[in-house]
Design a protein around this motif. Structure first.
Motif, PDB file in Angstrom:
ATOM      1  N   ILE A   1      10.044 -17.842  -4.290  1.00 27.74           N
ATOM      2  CA  ILE A   1      10.034 -18.982  -3.504  1.00 27.74           C
ATOM      3  C   ILE A   1       8.894 -19.195  -2.522  1.00 27.74           C
ATOM      4  CG2 ILE A   1      11.546 -20.174  -1.639  1.00 27.74           C
ATOM      5  CD1 ILE A   1      13.839 -18.810  -2.751  1.00 27.74           C
ATOM      6  N   SER A   2       8.523 -17.972  -1.597  1.00 28.33           N
ATOM      7  CA  SER A   2       7.336 -18.036  -1.049  1.00 28.33           C
ATOM      8  C   SER A   2       6.263 -18.266  -1.507  1.00 28.33           C
ATOM      9  CB  SER A   2       7.353 -16.723  -0.044  1.00 28.33           C
ATOM     10  OG  SER A   2       6.049 -16.607   0.868  1.00 28.33           O
ATOM     11  N   ASN A   3       6.015 -17.723  -2.719  1.00 27.00           N
ATOM     12  CA  ASN A   3       4.682 -17.490  -3.536  1.00 27.00           C
ATOM     13  C   ASN A   3       4.399 -18.955  -4.042  1.00 27.00           C
ATOM     14  OD1 ASN A   3       2.745 -15.579  -4.865  1.00 27.00           O
ATOM     15  ND2 ASN A   3       3.261 -17.108  -6.497  1.00 27.00           N
ATOM     16  N   SER A   4       5.579 -19.556  -4.795  1.00 23.47           N
ATOM     17  CA  SER A   4       5.412 -21.018  -5.371  1.00 23.47           C
ATOM     18  C   SER A   4       4.975 -22.106  -4.312  1.00 23.47           C
ATOM     19  CB  SER A   4       6.981 -21.318  -5.888  1.00 23.47           C
ATOM     20  OG  SER A   4       7.291 -20.362  -6.858  1.00 23.47           O
ATOM     21  N   ASN A   5       5.029 -21.609  -2.990  1.00 23.99           N
ATOM     22  CA  ASN A   5       4.654 -22.622  -2.070  1.00 23.99           C
ATOM     23  C   ASN A   5       3.260 -23.010  -2.199  1.00 23.99           C
ATOM     24  OD1 ASN A   5       7.349 -23.479  -1.150  1.00 23.99           O
ATOM     25  ND2 ASN A   5       7.020 -21.870   0.779  1.00 23.99           N
ATOM     26  N   ASN A   6       2.398 -21.893  -2.529  1.00 19.18           N
ATOM     27  CA  ASN A   6       0.806 -22.032  -2.529  1.00 19.18           C
ATOM     28  C   ASN A   6       0.047 -21.739  -3.671  1.00 19.18           C
ATOM     29  OD1 ASN A   6       0.527 -22.815   0.428  1.00 19.18           O
ATOM     30  ND2 ASN A   6       1.301 -20.800   1.032  1.00 19.18           N
ATOM     31  N   ARG A   7       0.805 -21.010  -4.434  1.00 19.00           N
ATOM     32  CA  ARG A   7       0.227 -20.345  -5.794  1.00 19.00           C
ATOM     33  C   ARG A   7       0.534 -20.934  -7.180  1.00 19.00           C
ATOM     34  NH1 ARG A   7      -2.993 -16.354  -4.617  1.00 19.00           N
ATOM     35  NH2 ARG A   7      -2.450 -15.035  -6.517  1.00 19.00           N
ATOM     36  N   PHE A   8       1.538 -20.496  -7.679  1.00 16.89           N
ATOM     37  CA  PHE A   8       2.158 -20.669  -9.076  1.00 16.89           C
ATOM     38  C   PHE A   8       3.791 -20.648  -8.978  1.00 16.89           C
ATOM     39  CE2 PHE A   8      -0.067 -16.637  -8.822  1.00 16.89           C
ATOM     40  CZ  PHE A   8       1.181 -15.800  -8.614  1.00 16.89           C
ATOM     41  N   GLY A   9       3.937 -20.881 -10.172  1.00 16.09           N
ATOM     42  CA  GLY A   9       5.501 -20.936 -10.670  1.00 16.09           C
ATOM     43  C   GLY A   9       5.955 -19.876 -11.067  1.00 16.09           C
ATOM     44  N   GLU A  10       7.315 -19.869 -11.634  1.00 11.64           N
ATOM     45  CA  GLU A  10       8.225 -18.847 -11.985  1.00 11.64           C
ATOM     46  C   GLU A  10       7.491 -17.950 -13.253  1.00 11.64           C
ATOM     47  OE1 GLU A  10      12.715 -17.797 -13.532  1.00 11.64           O
ATOM     48  OE2 GLU A  10      12.131 -19.696 -13.071  1.00 11.64           O
ATOM     49  N   ILE A  11       7.086 -18.777 -14.029  1.00  9.39           N
ATOM     50  CA  ILE A  11       6.442 -18.061 -15.255  1.00  9.39           C
ATOM     51  C   ILE A  11       5.327 -17.157 -14.976  1.00  9.39           C
ATOM     52  CG2 ILE A  11       5.248 -18.529 -17.475  1.00  9.39           C
ATOM     53  CD1 ILE A  11       6.970 -20.945 -17.907  1.00  9.39           C
ATOM     54  N   ILE A  12       4.283 -17.497 -14.148  1.00  9.49           N
ATOM     55  CA  ILE A  12       3.284 -16.710 -13.765  1.00  9.49           C
ATOM     56  C   ILE A  12       3.554 -15.750 -12.629  1.00  9.49           C
ATOM     57  CG2 ILE A  12       0.841 -16.717 -12.772  1.00  9.49           C
ATOM     58  CD1 ILE A  12       0.471 -19.382 -13.603  1.00  9.49           C
ATOM     59  N   PHE A  13       4.410 -16.142 -12.050  1.00 14.81           N
ATOM     60  CA  PHE A  13       5.189 -15.034 -11.120  1.00 14.81           C
ATOM     61  C   PHE A  13       5.637 -13.715 -11.729  1.00 14.81           C
ATOM     62  CE2 PHE A  13       8.494 -13.139  -8.438  1.00 14.81           C
ATOM     63  CZ  PHE A  13       7.871 -12.836  -7.369  1.00 14.81           C
ATOM     64  N   LYS A  14       6.192 -14.005 -13.043  1.00 11.90           N
ATOM     65  CA  LYS A  14       7.070 -13.176 -13.548  1.00 11.90           C
ATOM     66  C   LYS A  14       5.940 -12.180 -14.403  1.00 11.90           C
ATOM     67  CE  LYS A  14      11.531 -14.786 -14.295  1.00 11.90           C
ATOM     68  NZ  LYS A  14      12.485 -15.694 -15.449  1.00 11.90           N
ATOM     69  N   LYS A  15       4.888 -12.913 -14.725  1.00  7.06           N
ATOM     70  CA  LYS A  15       3.882 -12.362 -15.568  1.00  7.06           C
ATOM     71  C   LYS A  15       2.944 -11.212 -14.658  1.00  7.06           C
ATOM     72  CE  LYS A  15      -0.474 -13.083 -18.040  1.00  7.06           C
ATOM     73  NZ  LYS A  15      -1.350 -14.146 -18.532  1.00  7.06           N
ATOM     74  N   VAL A  16       2.643 -11.966 -13.299  1.00  2.50           N
ATOM     75  CA  VAL A  16       2.211 -10.947 -12.156  1.00  2.50           C
ATOM     76  C   VAL A  16       2.789  -9.717 -11.805  1.00  2.50           C
ATOM     77  CG1 VAL A  16       1.278 -10.870  -9.794  1.00  2.50           C
ATOM     78  CG2 VAL A  16       0.774 -12.758 -11.434  1.00  2.50           C
ATOM     79  N   ILE A  17       4.386  -9.888 -11.634  1.00  3.37           N
ATOM     80  CA  ILE A  17       5.207  -9.075 -11.278  1.00  3.37           C
ATOM     81  C   ILE A  17       5.032  -7.895 -12.444  1.00  3.37           C
ATOM     82  CG2 ILE A  17       7.547  -8.153 -10.949  1.00  3.37           C
ATOM     83  CD1 ILE A  17       6.664  -9.096  -8.501  1.00  3.37           C
ATOM     84  N   ASN A  18       5.252  -8.447 -13.665  1.00  2.00           N
ATOM     85  CA  ASN A  18       5.176  -7.461 -14.835  1.00  2.00           C
ATOM     86  C   ASN A  18       3.893  -6.416 -14.784  1.00  2.00           C
ATOM     87  OD1 ASN A  18       6.368  -6.063 -17.056  1.00  2.00           O
ATOM     88  ND2 ASN A  18       4.901  -7.465 -18.234  1.00  2.00           N
ATOM     89  N   ASN A  19       2.722  -7.275 -14.514  1.00  3.20           N
ATOM     90  CA  ASN A  19       1.542  -6.468 -14.589  1.00  3.20           C
ATOM     91  C   ASN A  19       1.345  -5.389 -13.433  1.00  3.20           C
ATOM     92  OD1 ASN A  19       0.461  -7.899 -16.998  1.00  3.20           O
ATOM     93  ND2 ASN A  19      -0.596  -9.206 -15.514  1.00  3.20           N
TER      94      ASN A  19
END
Length: 325
Positions: free
Chosen positions: A114-132
């Motif tokens: 939720i915090s990240n999506s305010n300024n950067r990107f949505g769920e799909i990219i968020f999950k990719k970053v966490i996975n990396n």
């Protein structure tokens, strides 16, 4: 001789478009010329302790990063390597280079989804970053999360810190968007969110979860030391994508601050005479040139007010620790 950290501003280009980013993308693809790097490193390698790959998104030019590292090996230049990245482009090639060369990774992630999506990107990219990030950690690569705090994501700070802890992501650097418009109500929200997070800091002798700059200030209190101040251009030098030298990333492309060579010195011109009798002075980094450069949108001194909030929190953490010891 104090050795310097060399920041390689490889490119202004990026595969993302974060709202608060101060770097203007180039209209055409551009990157640091490898021959310019070789010229700078050959002339100044004895003055350098570490090299940071910066951008833009440096992993857009992973082949250039590999060429730089291989050249240093050929010349027997030994440096610590650091990579600042949004962590979206960490493929097998990047992972191999990072692991093989023991590169410290500063990965940008602004809290939970939720915090990240305010300024950067949505769920799909968020999950990719966490996975990396998980992959990096599984390969025993040191990762520090660069978590940018802005007025529009403060409300999620407490839950985001707990999210990182639950995910065993244990090194966080809290950064602040000084170009944003901050109001007194935002500062109060920040203070409340950090105070609410005191449970995370209950055991300051436990290094399994570290949050900068709070951790640095806690250590300074315990060791009765003064926090080091901004030494504009004395400890860090930036090589821009166009092959020019600057004292700080925030001043890249500002010709008034272009350096002639590694020994070119600029004085820190921040006027902190008002701070001479301040009780926070020993633990404060309020003389940072880039923060004052970026703080032009605010009527109040945001840097000063945020420093006070963090120092007060660090003092509370230490006091609570001694009480419960």
């Amino acid at each position: 001789m104090v050795k310097k950290s060399l920041i390689l501003f490889l490119t202004n280009n990026c595969n993302l478009n974060c709202k608060y980013c101060f770097i203007k993308k180039d209209k055409q693809q551009s990157k640091l010329d490898f021959s310019k790097y070789k010229e700078v490193i050959d002339n100044n390698n004895k003055q350098i302790s570490s090299i940071t790959f910066f951008g833009g998104e440096p992993l857009l030019y992973i082949d250039l990063i590999e060429s730089i590292i291989n050249y240093n090996k050929e010349k027997k230049y030994h440096f610590q390597y650091i990579l600042n990245t949004n962590a979206t482009l960490i493929n097998d090639q990047a992972m191999e280079i990072i692991k093989k060369n023991n590169i410290l990774v500063n990965a940008s992630l602004d809290g939970n989804i939720i915090s990240n999506s305010n300024n950067r990107f949505g769920e799909i990219i968020f999950k990719k970053v966490i996975n990396n990030i998980y992959k990096l950690k599984q390969n025993d690569i040191e990762v520090i999360i660069n978590y940018v705090i802005t007025p529009n994501n403060i409300d999620h700070l407490y839950e985001s810190l707990h999210f990182f802890k639950e995910q065993s992501i244990n090194k966080i650097a809290l950064l602040f968007d000084y170009e944003a418009i901050w109001q007194e109500k935002d500062l109060q929200k920040l203070k409340k969110q950090l105070e609410k997070s005191l449970d995370i800091f209950s055991n300051i002798s436990n290094k399994d979860f570290i949050i900068y700059p709070i951790y640095s200030k806690v250590l300074a209190i315990l060791e009765n030391k003064e926090i080091s101040k901004c030494r504009f251009g004395e400890e860090t030098i930036v090589l821009s994508r166009t092959g020019e030298l600057y004292p700080c990333i925030s001043f890249v492309d500002d010709k008034a601050y272009q350096m002639i060579d590694f020994n070119h010195h600029y004085n820190n011109t921040v006027n902190v005479s008002k701070c001479n009798n301040c009780k926070y002075l020993r633990l404060c980094t309020n003389n940072c040139m880039c923060r004052y450069k970026n703080n032009h949108n605010n009527e109040i001194d945001i840097n000063c007010e945020i420093e006070k909030i963090i120092i007060d929190l660090a003092a509370t953490i230490v006091n609570n620790w001694f009480k419960n010891k």
